[in-house]
Design a protein around this motif. Structure first.
Motif, PDB file in Angstrom:
ATOM      1  N   LEU A 290       2.895  -0.810   3.837  1.00  0.00           N
ATOM      2  CA  LEU A 290       1.803  -0.674   2.865  1.00  0.00           C
ATOM      3  C   LEU A 290       0.543  -0.123   3.523  1.00  0.00           C
ATOM      4  CD1 LEU A 290       2.168  -3.886   0.683  1.00  0.00           C
ATOM      5  CD2 LEU A 290       2.549  -1.521  -0.017  1.00  0.00           C
ATOM      6  N   ILE A 291       0.248  -0.595   4.725  1.00  0.00           N
ATOM      7  CA  ILE A 291      -0.946  -0.106   5.438  1.00  0.00           C
ATOM      8  C   ILE A 291      -0.808   1.384   5.719  1.00  0.00           C
ATOM      9  CG2 ILE A 291      -2.245  -0.253   7.597  1.00  0.00           C
ATOM     10  CD1 ILE A 291      -1.592  -3.277   7.604  1.00  0.00           C
ATOM     11  N   GLU A 292       0.360   1.796   6.218  1.00  0.00           N
ATOM     12  CA  GLU A 292       0.587   3.218   6.495  1.00  0.00           C
ATOM     13  C   GLU A 292       0.497   4.053   5.225  1.00  0.00           C
ATOM     14  OE1 GLU A 292       4.074   4.218   8.736  1.00  0.00           O
ATOM     15  OE2 GLU A 292       3.780   2.509  10.077  1.00  0.00           O
ATOM     16  N   ALA A 293       1.100   3.556   4.144  1.00  0.00           N
ATOM     17  CA  ALA A 293       1.092   4.292   2.882  1.00  0.00           C
ATOM     18  C   ALA A 293      -0.335   4.405   2.326  1.00  0.00           C
ATOM     19  CB  ALA A 293       2.004   3.613   1.867  1.00  0.00           C
ATOM     20  N   MET A 294      -1.118   3.326   2.459  1.00  0.00           N
ATOM     21  CA  MET A 294      -2.512   3.358   1.998  1.00  0.00           C
ATOM     22  C   MET A 294      -3.291   4.424   2.758  1.00  0.00           C
ATOM     23  SD  MET A 294      -3.433   1.311  -0.476  1.00  0.00           S
ATOM     24  CE  MET A 294      -5.178   1.098  -0.258  1.00  0.00           C
ATOM     25  N   ASN A 295      -3.181   4.411   4.067  1.00  0.00           N
ATOM     26  CA  ASN A 295      -3.922   5.374   4.884  1.00  0.00           C
ATOM     27  C   ASN A 295      -3.458   6.806   4.646  1.00  0.00           C
ATOM     28  OD1 ASN A 295      -5.690   3.515   6.061  1.00  0.00           O
ATOM     29  ND2 ASN A 295      -4.210   2.989   7.642  1.00  0.00           N
ATOM     30  N   ASP A 296      -2.159   6.988   4.415  1.00  0.00           N
ATOM     31  CA  ASP A 296      -1.655   8.334   4.089  1.00  0.00           C
ATOM     32  C   ASP A 296      -2.207   8.794   2.748  1.00  0.00           C
ATOM     33  OD1 ASP A 296      -0.248   8.445   6.437  1.00  0.00           O
ATOM     34  OD2 ASP A 296       1.696   7.936   5.527  1.00  0.00           O
ATOM     35  N   THR A 297      -2.209   7.901   1.762  1.00  0.00           N
ATOM     36  CA  THR A 297      -2.703   8.253   0.429  1.00  0.00           C
ATOM     37  C   THR A 297      -4.201   8.547   0.455  1.00  0.00           C
ATOM     38  OG1 THR A 297      -1.013   6.840  -0.555  1.00  0.00           O
ATOM     39  CG2 THR A 297      -2.839   7.479  -1.970  1.00  0.00           C
ATOM     40  N   LEU A 298      -4.953   7.739   1.213  1.00  0.00           N
ATOM     41  CA  LEU A 298      -6.405   7.928   1.304  1.00  0.00           C
ATOM     42  C   LEU A 298      -6.792   9.051   2.264  1.00  0.00           C
ATOM     43  CD1 LEU A 298      -7.410   4.172   1.460  1.00  0.00           C
ATOM     44  CD2 LEU A 298      -7.841   5.739  -0.434  1.00  0.00           C
ATOM     45  N   ARG A 299      -5.831   9.516   3.055  1.00  0.00           N
ATOM     46  CA  ARG A 299      -6.054  10.563   4.056  1.00  0.00           C
ATOM     47  C   ARG A 299      -7.116  10.166   5.082  1.00  0.00           C
ATOM     48  NH1 ARG A 299      -5.375  13.697  -0.707  1.00  0.00           N
ATOM     49  NH2 ARG A 299      -3.444  14.859  -0.642  1.00  0.00           N
ATOM     50  N   SER A 300      -7.164   8.880   5.397  1.00  0.00           N
ATOM     51  CA  SER A 300      -8.056   8.385   6.454  1.00  0.00           C
ATOM     52  C   SER A 300      -7.577   7.003   6.868  1.00  0.00           C
ATOM     53  CB  SER A 300      -9.502   8.311   5.960  1.00  0.00           C
ATOM     54  OG  SER A 300      -9.616   7.352   4.937  1.00  0.00           O
ATOM     55  N   LYS A 301      -8.073   6.542   7.994  1.00  0.00           N
ATOM     56  CA  LYS A 301      -7.680   5.234   8.530  1.00  0.00           C
ATOM     57  C   LYS A 301      -8.645   4.156   8.058  1.00  0.00           C
ATOM     58  CE  LYS A 301      -4.273   6.183  11.450  1.00  0.00           C
ATOM     59  NZ  LYS A 301      -2.997   5.551  11.395  1.00  0.00           N
ATOM     60  N   LEU A 302      -8.799   3.999   6.737  1.00  0.00           N
ATOM     61  CA  LEU A 302      -9.705   2.984   6.195  1.00  0.00           C
ATOM     62  C   LEU A 302      -9.137   1.585   6.313  1.00  0.00           C
ATOM     63  CD1 LEU A 302     -11.084   4.588   2.904  1.00  0.00           C
ATOM     64  CD2 LEU A 302     -12.329   4.058   4.974  1.00  0.00           C
ATOM     65  N   VAL A 303      -7.831   1.434   6.138  1.00  0.00           N
ATOM     66  CA  VAL A 303      -7.201   0.116   6.096  1.00  0.00           C
ATOM     67  C   VAL A 303      -6.520  -0.169   7.430  1.00  0.00           C
ATOM     68  CG1 VAL A 303      -5.518  -1.336   4.893  1.00  0.00           C
ATOM     69  CG2 VAL A 303      -6.836   0.358   3.620  1.00  0.00           C
ATOM     70  N   LYS A 304      -6.956  -1.259   8.052  1.00  0.00           N
ATOM     71  CA  LYS A 304      -6.346  -1.680   9.317  1.00  0.00           C
ATOM     72  C   LYS A 304      -5.517  -2.946   9.132  1.00  0.00           C
ATOM     73  CE  LYS A 304      -9.927   0.286  12.212  1.00  0.00           C
ATOM     74  NZ  LYS A 304     -11.176   0.524  11.590  1.00  0.00           N
ATOM     75  N   ARG A 305      -5.890  -3.714   8.104  1.00  0.00           N
ATOM     76  CA  ARG A 305      -5.207  -4.990   7.856  1.00  0.00           C
ATOM     77  C   ARG A 305      -5.338  -5.327   6.369  1.00  0.00           C
ATOM     78  NH1 ARG A 305      -6.511 -10.684  10.905  1.00  0.00           N
ATOM     79  NH2 ARG A 305      -5.375 -11.970   9.454  1.00  0.00           N
TER      80      ARG A 305
END
Length: 143
Positions: free
Chosen positions: A109-124
């Motif tokens: 989910l974290i990887e998918a969130m960051n891919d969808t947002l196109r940035s590393k906003l979610v770390k946890r």
């Protein structure tokens, strides 16, 4: 460059003046340097509004990304509360949902969130069991 108190007193010829006279000098000196009063509401508008608008935009993007990557079985059973310092806060309906999302699909989910947002906003992602607010549909929003 900032000047020290001793330098200021010497500049005004008060370096060896009695302490009471120096105190009176500092009272007058500091009053001259005060900025004019500003209404607190005006100050808050300048400080908070840009930050709040930016935060709301980011949060709406994060909520949209969450809905798009979330497995269909969890639709309507979770709600994104907020995002602070890379920690996404999500409310879930039950501890079973918390377990399934946190333990079984956590990193994905974290990887998918960051891919969808196109940035590393979610770390946890932190899950909290609680009442999930109902999302408004198009019909309810127009009422």
């Amino acid at each position: 460059m900032r000047r020290g108190r001793r330098e200021i007193l010497e500049e005004h010829g008060l370096s060896i003046a009695p302490s009471e006279e120096q105190r009176l000098f500092w009272d007058r000196y500091n009053k001259r340097r005060l900025r004019p009063a500003v209404r607190v509401g005006d100050l808050l508008d300048r400080v908070t509004k840009p930050h709040m608008v930016e935060s709301a935009d980011v949060l709406s993007r994060v909520r949209g990304a969450w809905r798009s990557i979330l497995p269909e079985t969890f639709a309507g059973r979770t709600h994104v509360e907020g995002l602070t310092a890379g920690r996404l806060r999500v409310v879930v309906c039950s501890s079973a949902d918390r377990y399934a999302l946190g333990r079984q699909a956590g990193e994905a989910l974290i990887e998918a969130m960051n891919d969808t947002l196109r940035s590393k906003l979610v770390k946890r992602i932190d899950y909290r069991v609680g009442a999930v607010p109902r999302e408004k549909t198009g019909e309810e929003a127009s009422d």
